[in-house]
Design an enzyme around this catalytic site. Structure first.
Site, short mmCIF file in Angstrom:
data_model
loop_
_atom_site.label_atom_id
_atom_site.label_comp_id
_atom_site.label_asym_id
_atom_site.label_seq_id
_atom_site.Cartn_x
_atom_site.Cartn_y
_atom_site.Cartn_z
N CYS A 157 11.66 43.28 76.22
CA CYS A 157 10.76 44.02 75.34
C CYS A 157 11.57 44.91 74.38
CB CYS A 157 9.71 44.77 76.15
SG CYS A 157 8.20 45.00 75.21
N HIS A 191 7.46 40.55 79.61
CA HIS A 191 8.04 41.16 80.81
C HIS A 191 8.08 40.15 81.96
CE1 HIS A 191 7.89 45.41 79.43
NE2 HIS A 191 6.99 44.88 78.61
N GLU A 226 9.66 40.38 84.56
CA GLU A 226 9.78 41.07 85.85
C GLU A 226 8.44 41.24 86.55
OE1 GLU A 226 10.08 42.41 82.90
OE2 GLU A 226 9.48 44.52 82.80
N1 GLN Z 1 8.23 50.29 72.22
C1 GLN Z 1 8.25 48.86 72.01
C2 GLN Z 1 6.91 48.36 71.50
O1 GLN Z 1 5.90 49.01 71.66
C3 GLN Z 1 8.64 48.13 73.27
C4 GLN Z 1 7.67 48.27 74.39
C5 GLN Z 1 8.24 47.90 75.74
O2 GLN Z 1 9.45 47.85 75.91
N2 GLN Z 1 7.37 47.67 76.72
O3 GLN Z 1 6.86 47.28 70.95
#
Ligand code: GLN
Length: 548
Positions: free
Chosen positions: A384, A510, A512
């Site tokens: 992310c 994600h 994970e």
């Molecule tokens: N802050 C980034 C976004 O909102 C990444 C979010 C995250 O890592 N879950 O796109």
């Protein structure tokens, strides 16, 4: 009437005793007996969900396939059971009150005074019973967050007391988890805190059926009979849970204590099969007796609290078990990493993960880490925000886009390589408004991620507002950083992978959240494998140097 049975798990004496793990372990044992099982967490805080909470408060925010932002215990439930949870598996006081107050505003209470009992407790009961509807599950386990005696847990305790009365004793079971501290000065295990905690439950009208006692040392039969006598619990229903080196051993130990057998006996669940814990035991053996190790650096900004990255840490351990390899994770604070010291801090790592996150703090350290991994052929997984950092780094240092950034950190950057998603532009509320839950992704054939997943269509969970800016895609791909996974409807970039590097992958989602003990996630398996290969190569190089 529904035939679903309900198990309630409360905690006493102190928090952090591992109620989530005990609940998940019992659920897994019941599932292995052929029962369909789910677990629910009731959280006594007033936030509607943990999505707006800083990870320092309660650890990671876990996201379900249906896009609920939930307590990290749901992650344990999924990792132990291998079955997805949903929004219904996590209830907070905020959500309960919101529902009741909305009803009141609509006039649904017909002029009545709205009170904690019965209106709040009724709403809690409704949410517990929702999971038992249509006999979807044989057993619903409900973990009540907090510690008995807390003011904020009282409505939950009262609600489950009423449920026991309404559903009858063979349809409900109460398990209370407490601590039996060991006093080294006298060399004794002490039962008094447990007695007091059970007394608090009794004052609230609940007699526990089973006590699970967390202890540093094994319980003697004297201790067990003392607790049984003072707490009105049968002797065999006083169960010990001692410290173990891996949480995945907990179900095996609880089974030795007959926890599942006692539960099915008390709930009159007949004709369950004998659980086959062979494959689970094999994984635990791999975790406990690794034959090699590999160093992974996890770069993030919430590293002081390991729970902030719970799912990533567990996913690495699942993947490590595949190779009988201990994954030695060093959590590194991104604020400590500078352009000058990055090689010292990351030099010994054989794989680097840049973690998810929000906001500006520590962003430079994450970008330097991605650059270090890229330039030194170190296997890299950016998750992310981690992927976004890899994109920013590449834009600045390979494409020459000076000060390229994400508009999350720099609204006026001349190169907004990461930008706010179109549908996010009108949103002002913070809670539950990100791109959440499972979204499809189409994988390009012949890429590393294609090899990794061995399929071309996947679905992964998301939690973000910003995305790769497709206006720059051509330039990135020409320079060898390619979009190997794309959302088929919106064209959003889901995966970036670097060609000509052993393994450098950034994912907007994600992985994970969906790795389980029995089914480690392919991206983590491949990442750990690449790190192991890198480790072998590095030691090979050292040998060559030594011979010179
Ligand atoms: N802050 C980034 C976004 O909102 C990444 C979010 C995250 O890592 N879950 O796109």
């Amino acid at each position: 009437m529904s035939s679903t049975k309900y198990i309630f798990i409360t905690g006493g004496v102190t928090s952090s005793l591992g109620k989530g793990i005990v609940s998940a372990s019992l659920a897994m044992l019941l599932q292995e007996r052929g029962l369909s099982v789910t677990i629910q967490k009731l959280d006594p805080y007033i936030n509607v969900d943990p999505g707006t909470l800083n990870p320092y408060e309660h650890g990671e925010c876990y996201v379900t396939e249906d896009g609920a932002e939930t307590d990290l215990d749901l992650g344990h439930y999924e990792r132990f059971l291998g079955v997805p949870t949903t929004q219904a598996n996590n209830v907070t006081t905020g959500r309960v009150y919101q529902e009741v107050i909305d009803k009141e505003r609509r006039g649904d209470f017909l002029g009545k005074t709205v009170q904690v009992i019965p209106h709040i407790t009724d709403e809690i009961k409704r949410r517990i019973m929702l999971l038992g509807q249509e006999d979807q599950y044989d057993v619903v386990l409900t973990e009540i967050g907090g510690t008995v005696g807390d003011i904020e847990s009282l409505p939950y305790i009262e609600a489950v007391r009423q449920l026991k009365f309404e559903l009858g004793p063979s349809n409900t079971l109460f398990i209370h988890l407490t601590l039996v501290p060991y006093l080294s000065a006298t060399g004794e295990l002490k039962t008094k805190p447990t007695q007091h905690s059970v007394k608090v439950l009794l004052e609230n009208g609940i007699q526990p059926d089973i006590l699970v006692l967390r202890a540093e040392k094994n319980l003697t039969s004297d201790i067990r009979s003392k607790v049984a006598l003072f707490c009105n619990v049968e002797m065999d229903a006083v169960i010990e849970s001692v410290n173990v080196s891996t949480i995945y051993e907990v179900p095996l130990l609880l089974q030795k204590e007959n926890l599942d057998e006692i539960a099915i006996r008390k709930l009159k669940l007949e004709n369950t099969k004998t659980p086959d814990l062979g494959p689970w035991t094999e994984v635990v053996d791999r975790l406990k007796h690794p034959e090699c190790s590999v160093k992974i650096g996890l770069v993030g900004k919430y590293v002081e609290l390991a729970d902030s990255y719970k799912s990533i840490i567990e996913s690495l351990s699942h993947a490590g078990a595949t190779f009988r390899c201990k994954v030695e994770i060093t959590c590194i604070h991104s604020e400590e990493i500078t352009e000058e010291n990055v090689n010292v801090i990351l030099g010994k790592q054989r794989g680097i993960i840049v973690a998810p996150g929000f906001g500006d703090r520590g962003i430079d350290g994450k970008i330097f880490s991605a650059r270090y991994a890229r330039e030194h052929d170190i296997p890299f997984l950016g998750i992310c925000l981690g992927m976004q950092c890899a994109v920013i780094e590449f834009a600045r240092n390979v494409l020459g886009y000076k000060n390229a950034h994400s508009t999350e950190m720099d609204e006026d950057t001349s190169y907004p390589v990461i930008d706010l998603m179109e549908e996010q532009k009108e949103i002002t509320d913070k809670g539950g408004t990100m791109r959440l839950g499972a979204w499809d992704c189409k994988i390009k054939e012949g890429t590393k991620v294609h090899q990794t997943y061995n399929k071309t269509h996947i679905s992964e969970r998301h939690r973000h507002r910003y995305e790769f800016n497709n206006a720059y895609l051509e330039a990135f791909e020409k320079a060898g950083f390619i979009a190997s996974g794309i959302n088929p409807e919106s064209n959003l970039v889901e995966i970036m992978e670097l060609t000509g590097h052993p393994w450098f992958i950034g994912v907007q989602f994600h992985p994970e959240y969906s790795s389980t003990v029995m089914k480690p996630h392919p991206l983590f398996i491949q990442f750990v494998k690449s790190a192991l290969n890198h480790s072998v190569e590095q030691s090979g190089k050292k040998e060559v140097l030594a011979r010179k």
